[in-house]
Design a protein around this motif. Structure first.
Motif, PDB file in Angstrom:
ATOM      1  N   PHE A 104     -35.172 -32.802 -11.715  1.00  0.00           N
ATOM      2  CA  PHE A 104     -35.801 -31.683 -11.377  1.00  0.00           C
ATOM      3  C   PHE A 104     -35.136 -30.774 -10.000  1.00  0.00           C
ATOM      4  CE2 PHE A 104     -38.051 -35.691 -12.461  1.00  0.00           C
ATOM      5  CZ  PHE A 104     -38.831 -35.067 -13.427  1.00  0.00           C
ATOM      6  N   VAL A 105     -34.347 -31.221  -9.355  1.00  0.00           N
ATOM      7  CA  VAL A 105     -33.834 -30.534  -8.305  1.00  0.00           C
ATOM      8  C   VAL A 105     -32.438 -31.128  -8.288  1.00  0.00           C
ATOM      9  CG1 VAL A 105     -33.701 -29.471  -5.968  1.00  0.00           C
ATOM     10  CG2 VAL A 105     -35.906 -29.580  -7.104  1.00  0.00           C
ATOM     11  N   ALA A 106     -31.362 -30.175  -8.325  1.00  0.00           N
ATOM     12  CA  ALA A 106     -29.955 -30.855  -8.217  1.00  0.00           C
ATOM     13  C   ALA A 106     -28.958 -29.750  -7.989  1.00  0.00           C
ATOM     14  CB  ALA A 106     -29.652 -31.990  -9.307  1.00  0.00           C
ATOM     15  N   SER A 107     -27.996 -30.054  -7.216  1.00  0.00           N
ATOM     16  CA  SER A 107     -26.906 -29.238  -7.236  1.00  0.00           C
ATOM     17  C   SER A 107     -25.856 -29.529  -8.127  1.00  0.00           C
ATOM     18  CB  SER A 107     -26.287 -29.159  -5.872  1.00  0.00           C
ATOM     19  OG  SER A 107     -27.173 -28.570  -5.048  1.00  0.00           O
ATOM     20  N   ILE A 108     -25.802 -28.963  -9.414  1.00  0.00           N
ATOM     21  CA  ILE A 108     -24.978 -29.359 -10.483  1.00  0.00           C
ATOM     22  C   ILE A 108     -24.091 -28.220 -10.729  1.00  0.00           C
ATOM     23  CG2 ILE A 108     -24.688 -30.290 -12.929  1.00  0.00           C
ATOM     24  CD1 ILE A 108     -27.448 -31.786 -12.328  1.00  0.00           C
ATOM     25  N   ASN A 110     -20.934 -26.797 -13.550  1.00  0.00           N
ATOM     26  CA  ASN A 110     -20.137 -26.778 -14.519  1.00  0.00           C
ATOM     27  C   ASN A 110     -19.077 -25.668 -14.405  1.00  0.00           C
ATOM     28  OD1 ASN A 110     -19.303 -27.245 -17.250  1.00  0.00           O
ATOM     29  ND2 ASN A 110     -20.819 -26.127 -18.282  1.00  0.00           N
ATOM     30  N   ASN A 111     -17.849 -26.408 -14.298  1.00  0.00           N
ATOM     31  CA  ASN A 111     -16.502 -25.697 -14.097  1.00  0.00           C
ATOM     32  C   ASN A 111     -16.759 -25.213 -12.392  1.00  0.00           C
ATOM     33  OD1 ASN A 111     -15.287 -25.823 -16.664  1.00  0.00           O
ATOM     34  ND2 ASN A 111     -16.570 -24.487 -17.423  1.00  0.00           N
ATOM     35  N   ASP A 112     -16.932 -24.023 -12.118  1.00  0.00           N
ATOM     36  CA  ASP A 112     -17.261 -23.445 -10.907  1.00  0.00           C
ATOM     37  C   ASP A 112     -18.714 -22.955 -10.704  1.00  0.00           C
ATOM     38  OD1 ASP A 112     -14.940 -24.513  -9.769  1.00  0.00           O
ATOM     39  OD2 ASP A 112     -13.600 -22.965  -9.984  1.00  0.00           O
ATOM     40  N   MET A 113     -19.500 -23.175 -11.748  1.00  0.00           N
ATOM     41  CA  MET A 113     -20.739 -22.239 -11.550  1.00  0.00           C
ATOM     42  C   MET A 113     -21.788 -23.045 -11.669  1.00  0.00           C
ATOM     43  SD  MET A 113     -20.218 -19.069 -12.644  1.00  0.00           S
ATOM     44  CE  MET A 113     -21.904 -18.587 -12.940  1.00  0.00           C
ATOM     45  N   TYR A 114     -22.626 -23.143 -10.675  1.00  0.00           N
ATOM     46  CA  TYR A 114     -23.852 -24.037 -10.391  1.00  0.00           C
ATOM     47  C   TYR A 114     -24.975 -23.360 -11.282  1.00  0.00           C
ATOM     48  CZ  TYR A 114     -22.362 -25.374  -5.816  1.00  0.00           C
ATOM     49  OH  TYR A 114     -21.693 -25.986  -4.736  1.00  0.00           O
ATOM     50  N   LEU A 115     -25.579 -24.540 -12.020  1.00  0.00           N
ATOM     51  CA  LEU A 115     -26.444 -24.478 -13.022  1.00  0.00           C
ATOM     52  C   LEU A 115     -27.978 -24.306 -12.206  1.00  0.00           C
ATOM     53  CD1 LEU A 115     -25.388 -26.927 -15.441  1.00  0.00           C
ATOM     54  CD2 LEU A 115     -24.679 -24.533 -15.458  1.00  0.00           C
ATOM     55  N   ALA A 116     -28.905 -23.433 -12.869  1.00  0.00           N
ATOM     56  CA  ALA A 116     -30.150 -23.340 -12.425  1.00  0.00           C
ATOM     57  C   ALA A 116     -30.945 -24.655 -12.803  1.00  0.00           C
ATOM     58  CB  ALA A 116     -30.966 -22.121 -13.142  1.00  0.00           C
ATOM     59  N   ASN A 117     -31.945 -24.890 -12.046  1.00  0.00           N
ATOM     60  CA  ASN A 117     -32.734 -26.185 -12.567  1.00  0.00           C
ATOM     61  C   ASN A 117     -33.203 -26.224 -13.948  1.00  0.00           C
ATOM     62  OD1 ASN A 117     -32.108 -27.675  -9.806  1.00  0.00           O
ATOM     63  ND2 ASN A 117     -33.774 -26.339  -9.099  1.00  0.00           N
ATOM     64  N   GLU A 118     -33.626 -24.993 -14.273  1.00  0.00           N
ATOM     65  CA  GLU A 118     -34.326 -24.920 -15.537  1.00  0.00           C
ATOM     66  C   GLU A 118     -32.890 -25.122 -16.845  1.00  0.00           C
ATOM     67  OE1 GLU A 118     -34.470 -21.848 -13.392  1.00  0.00           O
ATOM     68  OE2 GLU A 118     -36.145 -22.952 -12.483  1.00  0.00           O
ATOM     69  N   GLU A 119     -31.766 -24.588 -16.329  1.00  0.00           N
ATOM     70  CA  GLU A 119     -30.723 -24.855 -17.390  1.00  0.00           C
ATOM     71  C   GLU A 119     -30.559 -26.465 -17.334  1.00  0.00           C
ATOM     72  OE1 GLU A 119     -27.414 -21.515 -17.278  1.00  0.00           O
ATOM     73  OE2 GLU A 119     -28.119 -22.291 -15.105  1.00  0.00           O
TER      74      GLU A 119
END
Length: 168
Positions: A104-108, A110-119
């Protein structure tokens, strides 16, 4: 792929004699909120910090590990902190753990880009992990935290220290 990496904290905080539980002691032991725990999950990197996230979800981590050790084959673990809120649905078959997560909420990253929670919620992040490997990855992190707590001056008398006491 699943792996937990973490930075050893060089500068530790100080003991707070009012801390009664491991969660409180973790918060006092780590002086800042920088990302220092990295869970590699199916090609993505989940970032947590010991002070805010791990201190808050410590009991949830222990509950999850005890469910596994007690051979529960179907269960759900919930994690609730300000920067990491998730449910992990577990199914254990033989010596394989299948996790179907809901973040639901996370600092994830992919490569060096943070994903938005919706993504993040749109991704297929189901994962299969060897049972013993999963336990050992969490045990390495918890053993390091235990060592830091003892270095700062905490004792095994803290509430919820039982799991840490058995780590070698």
């Amino acid at each position: 792929m699943f792996k937990i990496e973490f930075n050893k904290t060089i500068e530790l905080g100080v003991i707070d004699i009012e801390d009664a539980s491991v969660s409180e002691a973790i918060w006092s032991t780590y002086p800042d909120y920088k990302s220092d725990v990295f869970i590699h999950w199916k090609g993505y990197q989940i970032e947590l910090d010991k002070r805010g996230d791990i201190s808050t979800i410590y009991n949830d981590i222990i509950d999850m590990l005890e469910e596994l050790i007690n051979n529960n084959s179907l269960f759900k673990s919930g994690f609730l902190s300000s920067t990491f809120t998730a449910y992990w649905n577990f199914k254990v078959e033989e010596r394989t753990i299948k996790i179907k997560p809901q973040f639901f909420v996370a600092s994830i990253k992919n490569n060096d880009m943070y994903l938005a929670n919706e993504e993040i919620r749109k991704l297929d992040l189901d994962i299969e992990i060897d049972f013993d490997y999963f336990i050992s990855e969490w045990s390495k992190l918890l053993k390091s935290i235990k060592e830091d707590l003892l270095k700062v001056g905490y004792t095994e008398d803290l509430e919820n220290f039982e799991y840490l006491k058995n780590l070698k």
